[in-house]
Scaffold this motif. Structure first.
Motif, mmCIF file in Angstrom:
data_model
loop_
_atom_site.group_PDB
_atom_site.id
_atom_site.type_symbol
_atom_site.label_atom_id
_atom_site.label_comp_id
_atom_site.label_asym_id
_atom_site.label_seq_id
_atom_site.Cartn_x
_atom_site.Cartn_y
_atom_site.Cartn_z
ATOM 1 N N ALA A 93 1.296 -1.442 0.491
ATOM 2 C CA ALA A 93 0.409 0.442 -0.353
ATOM 3 C C ALA A 93 1.118 1.237 -0.223
ATOM 4 C CB ALA A 93 -0.827 -0.047 0.614
ATOM 5 N N ARG A 94 0.876 2.134 -0.962
ATOM 6 C CA ARG A 94 0.953 3.817 -0.348
ATOM 7 C C ARG A 94 0.096 4.833 -0.300
ATOM 8 N NH1 ARG A 94 5.000 6.281 -3.819
ATOM 9 N NH2 ARG A 94 5.925 4.650 -4.798
ATOM 10 N N PHE A 95 0.993 4.985 0.820
ATOM 11 C CA PHE A 95 0.283 6.265 1.532
ATOM 12 C C PHE A 95 0.646 7.978 1.202
ATOM 13 C CE2 PHE A 95 0.986 2.422 4.197
ATOM 14 C CZ PHE A 95 -0.090 2.295 4.200
ATOM 15 N N ASP A 96 -0.271 9.093 1.649
ATOM 16 C CA ASP A 96 -0.019 10.200 1.464
ATOM 17 C C ASP A 96 0.689 10.830 1.795
ATOM 18 O OD1 ASP A 96 -2.510 10.343 -1.320
ATOM 19 O OD2 ASP A 96 -3.717 10.923 0.336
ATOM 20 N N ASP A 97 0.874 10.746 3.067
ATOM 21 C CA ASP A 97 2.288 11.216 4.310
ATOM 22 C C ASP A 97 3.348 10.763 4.400
ATOM 23 O OD1 ASP A 97 1.573 9.380 5.250
ATOM 24 O OD2 ASP A 97 0.618 10.137 7.331
ATOM 25 N N ALA A 98 3.806 9.495 2.975
ATOM 26 C CA ALA A 98 5.373 8.799 3.352
ATOM 27 C C ALA A 98 5.910 8.334 1.752
ATOM 28 C CB ALA A 98 4.729 7.861 4.063
ATOM 29 N N PRO A 99 6.576 7.919 1.794
ATOM 30 C CA PRO A 99 7.339 8.120 -0.054
ATOM 31 C C PRO A 99 6.768 6.430 0.014
ATOM 32 C CG PRO A 99 9.016 8.631 1.415
ATOM 33 C CD PRO A 99 8.102 8.647 2.420
ATOM 34 N N GLY A 100 7.639 5.343 -1.058
ATOM 35 C CA GLY A 100 7.125 3.938 -1.249
ATOM 36 C C GLY A 100 5.993 3.526 -1.145
ATOM 37 N N VAL A 101 5.514 1.617 -1.334
ATOM 38 C CA VAL A 101 5.070 1.031 -1.057
ATOM 39 C C VAL A 101 5.080 0.126 0.221
ATOM 40 C CG1 VAL A 101 3.763 -1.128 -2.269
ATOM 41 C CG2 VAL A 101 4.091 1.378 -3.514
ATOM 42 N N TRP A 102 4.317 0.002 1.013
ATOM 43 C CA TRP A 102 4.532 0.061 2.387
ATOM 44 C C TRP A 102 4.149 -2.381 2.712
ATOM 45 C CZ3 TRP A 102 8.182 1.824 5.691
ATOM 46 C CH2 TRP A 102 8.654 2.885 5.475
ATOM 47 N N SER A 103 4.523 -2.573 3.041
ATOM 48 C CA SER A 103 3.680 -4.551 3.599
ATOM 49 C C SER A 103 4.708 -5.020 4.207
ATOM 50 C CB SER A 103 4.058 -5.105 2.146
ATOM 51 O OG SER A 103 5.649 -5.420 2.162
ATOM 52 N N ALA A 104 3.326 -5.636 4.729
ATOM 53 C CA ALA A 104 4.003 -6.612 5.979
ATOM 54 C C ALA A 104 4.575 -7.955 6.169
ATOM 55 C CB ALA A 104 3.377 -6.086 7.688
ATOM 56 N N THR A 105 5.620 -8.049 5.906
ATOM 57 C CA THR A 105 5.600 -9.926 5.453
ATOM 58 C C THR A 105 6.308 -10.472 6.236
ATOM 59 O OG1 THR A 105 8.329 -9.749 5.040
ATOM 60 C CG2 THR A 105 6.329 -8.665 3.820
ATOM 61 N N GLY A 106 6.051 -11.586 6.480
ATOM 62 C CA GLY A 106 7.160 -12.671 7.631
ATOM 63 C C GLY A 106 8.049 -12.135 8.272
ATOM 64 N N ASP A 107 8.345 -11.740 7.625
ATOM 65 C CA ASP A 107 9.999 -11.403 7.744
ATOM 66 C C ASP A 107 10.268 -9.863 9.147
ATOM 67 O OD1 ASP A 107 11.462 -13.751 7.146
ATOM 68 O OD2 ASP A 107 11.899 -13.314 4.992
ATOM 69 N N GLY A 108 8.677 -9.170 8.808
ATOM 70 C CA GLY A 108 8.513 -7.191 8.946
ATOM 71 C C GLY A 108 8.050 -6.846 7.703
ATOM 72 N N VAL A 109 8.615 -5.398 8.468
ATOM 73 C CA VAL A 109 7.869 -4.930 7.710
ATOM 74 C C VAL A 109 9.119 -4.121 6.065
ATOM 75 C CG1 VAL A 109 7.391 -1.675 7.620
ATOM 76 C CG2 VAL A 109 6.692 -2.973 8.788
ATOM 77 N N VAL A 110 8.429 -4.067 5.159
ATOM 78 C CA VAL A 110 9.174 -3.894 3.817
ATOM 79 C C VAL A 110 9.029 -2.844 3.145
ATOM 80 C CG1 VAL A 110 10.063 -4.732 1.360
ATOM 81 C CG2 VAL A 110 9.968 -6.355 3.961
ATOM 82 N N VAL A 111 9.443 -1.882 2.635
ATOM 83 C CA VAL A 111 9.238 -0.321 1.823
ATOM 84 C C VAL A 111 9.987 -0.667 0.659
ATOM 85 C CG1 VAL A 111 10.711 0.898 2.687
ATOM 86 C CG2 VAL A 111 9.250 2.223 1.087
ATOM 87 N N GLU A 112 9.140 -0.670 -0.882
ATOM 88 C CA GLU A 112 9.333 -0.744 -2.015
ATOM 89 C C GLU A 112 9.564 1.007 -2.309
ATOM 90 O OE1 GLU A 112 11.112 -3.127 -3.935
ATOM 91 O OE2 GLU A 112 10.427 -4.600 -2.472
ATOM 92 N N LEU A 113 10.512 1.363 -2.926
ATOM 93 C CA LEU A 113 11.056 3.247 -2.838
ATOM 94 C C LEU A 113 10.875 3.032 -4.139
ATOM 95 C CD1 LEU A 113 13.681 4.147 -0.182
ATOM 96 C CD2 LEU A 113 10.985 4.900 -0.134
ATOM 97 N N ALA A 114 10.461 4.147 -5.293
ATOM 98 C CA ALA A 114 10.280 4.257 -6.533
ATOM 99 C C ALA A 114 11.416 4.604 -6.614
ATOM 100 C CB ALA A 114 8.481 5.006 -6.926
ATOM 101 N N GLU A 115 11.491 5.276 -8.234
ATOM 102 C CA GLU A 115 12.350 6.208 -8.567
ATOM 103 C C GLU A 115 12.526 7.260 -8.374
ATOM 104 O OE1 GLU A 115 16.491 6.110 -10.851
ATOM 105 O OE2 GLU A 115 15.193 4.935 -11.051
ATOM 106 N N GLY A 116 14.124 7.987 -7.708
ATOM 107 C CA GLY A 116 13.472 9.072 -7.407
ATOM 108 C C GLY A 116 13.052 8.985 -6.053
ATOM 109 N N GLU A 117 12.801 8.110 -5.369
ATOM 110 C CA GLU A 117 12.588 8.384 -3.707
ATOM 111 C C GLU A 117 13.848 7.902 -3.036
ATOM 112 O OE1 GLU A 117 7.956 7.775 -3.336
ATOM 113 O OE2 GLU A 117 8.977 6.282 -3.099
ATOM 114 N N GLU A 118 14.085 8.081 -1.311
ATOM 115 C CA GLU A 118 14.523 7.786 -0.949
ATOM 116 C C GLU A 118 14.194 8.128 0.687
ATOM 117 O OE1 GLU A 118 18.448 9.484 -1.967
ATOM 118 O OE2 GLU A 118 18.410 10.723 -0.997
ATOM 119 N N LEU A 119 15.019 6.738 1.522
ATOM 120 C CA LEU A 119 15.105 7.222 3.283
ATOM 121 C C LEU A 119 16.431 7.321 3.582
ATOM 122 C CD1 LEU A 119 11.932 4.648 4.131
ATOM 123 C CD2 LEU A 119 12.112 7.160 3.313
ATOM 124 N N THR A 120 16.483 8.081 4.457
ATOM 125 C CA THR A 120 17.977 7.989 5.425
ATOM 126 C C THR A 120 17.198 7.394 6.120
ATOM 127 O OG1 THR A 120 18.088 10.157 4.789
ATOM 128 C CG2 THR A 120 19.852 9.303 6.427
#
Length: 273
Positions: free
Chosen positions: A46-73
């Motif tokens: 799922a994508r949210f208006d107040d955060a970059p990327g697409v987020w999901s909860a997997t068996g190994d924990g939370v994962v974010v998929e950042l699109a081209e031009g998106e980044e986190l620190t």
């Protein structure tokens, strides 16, 4: 000026420092008033208006998929593309920065959540102060800690409907107030051996926040003696925002007396200055 006057001035000054520090954390750039969303994560990305990327909860924990031009620190390192936060333990949080915003990845009540914190959130920028009762030494009472043989798991409700929290209780705190003896189930506090109680009382929903207040207690003395300073009965974040998952007090922690001390209903919830 008498000794009693000097002692009272010192008492009030210490209380003011405690309250000022508490307000600074609450209204800090990335404090609870900066939260713009409470997003429940699941296996479906799922994508949210107040955060970059697409987020999901997997068996190994939370994962974010950042699109081209998106980044986190994260921990000072810039990350792009796919990033896994790993499994976050219950009641813990991990953080990632996105420009001026800070993204909190946490686990509450067995669920993975994402809470973006933006310094420009109107709830934060409009914040003035929390109404309080004037500090009064008569609300400082001596009590006794009654430890259990073994810590007991206690399930409590939450500010979010349908959510539950489980805390280990090391024992109960007993004290006298309003001419009667009371006991409160205690949880572990913030310092070594310290305690914390969640409670409501006869002021709840009248002059103080209806759902809960918290009180931190220093570690008991060798004989189990504890000091409860109800002037430091504080609001939890849910008193200010619906984007918090705060625990509710156990049913037995509802005091029949009016504790006219500590923090009152926030202005944001219709409280009076």
């Amino acid at each position: 000026m008498t000794v009693q006057d000097i002692d009272r001035l010192a008492f009030v000054k210490e209380w003011e420092e405690w309250h000022r520090a508490k307000e600074e954390v609450l209204a800090g750039p990335h404090g609870f008033l900066a939260i713009t969303g409470l997003h429940w994560l699941g296996p479906e990305p799922a994508r949210f208006d107040d955060a970059p990327g697409v987020w999901s909860a997997t068996g190994d924990g939370v994962v974010v998929e950042l699109a081209e031009g998106e980044e986190l620190t994260v921990n000072g390192t810039v990350v792009r593309g796919r990033y896994a936060f790993g499994a976050v333990p219950e009641r813990e949080s991990r953080y990632a920065d996105w420009g001026e915003a800070r993204l909190e990845v946490a686990r509450r009540g067995g669920h993975d959540i994402l809470r973006p914190r933006h310094p420009g959130n109107p709830l934060r920028t409009a914040f003035r102060h929390t109404p309080v009762y004037a500090p009064d030494p008569r609300w400082v009472v001596t009590g006794r800690f009654l430890p259990y043989d073994e810590p007991r798991p206690v399930t409590v409700g939450a500010a979010v409907e349908g959510l539950e929290h489980v805390y280990d209780s090391p024992g109960e705190v007993e004290f006298e107030l309003g001419g009667a003896r009371h006991r409160l189930t205690a949880f572990n506090g913030s310092g070594p051996g310290g305690l914390m109680v969640l409670f409501t009382d006869a002021t709840s929903g009248v002059t103080t926040y209806a759902a809960n207040r918290s009180l931190y207690i220093d570690a008991p003395g060798p004989d189990g003696t504890v000091t409860l300073d109800f002037n430091r009965a504080g609001n939890l974040p849910c008193a200010y925002t619906d984007l918090a998952t705060c625990p509710l007090p156990p049913a037995e922690n509802r005091l029949p007396v009016a504790v006219e001390a500590g923090e009152r209903i926030p202005l944001e919830r219709g409280g009076q200055p």
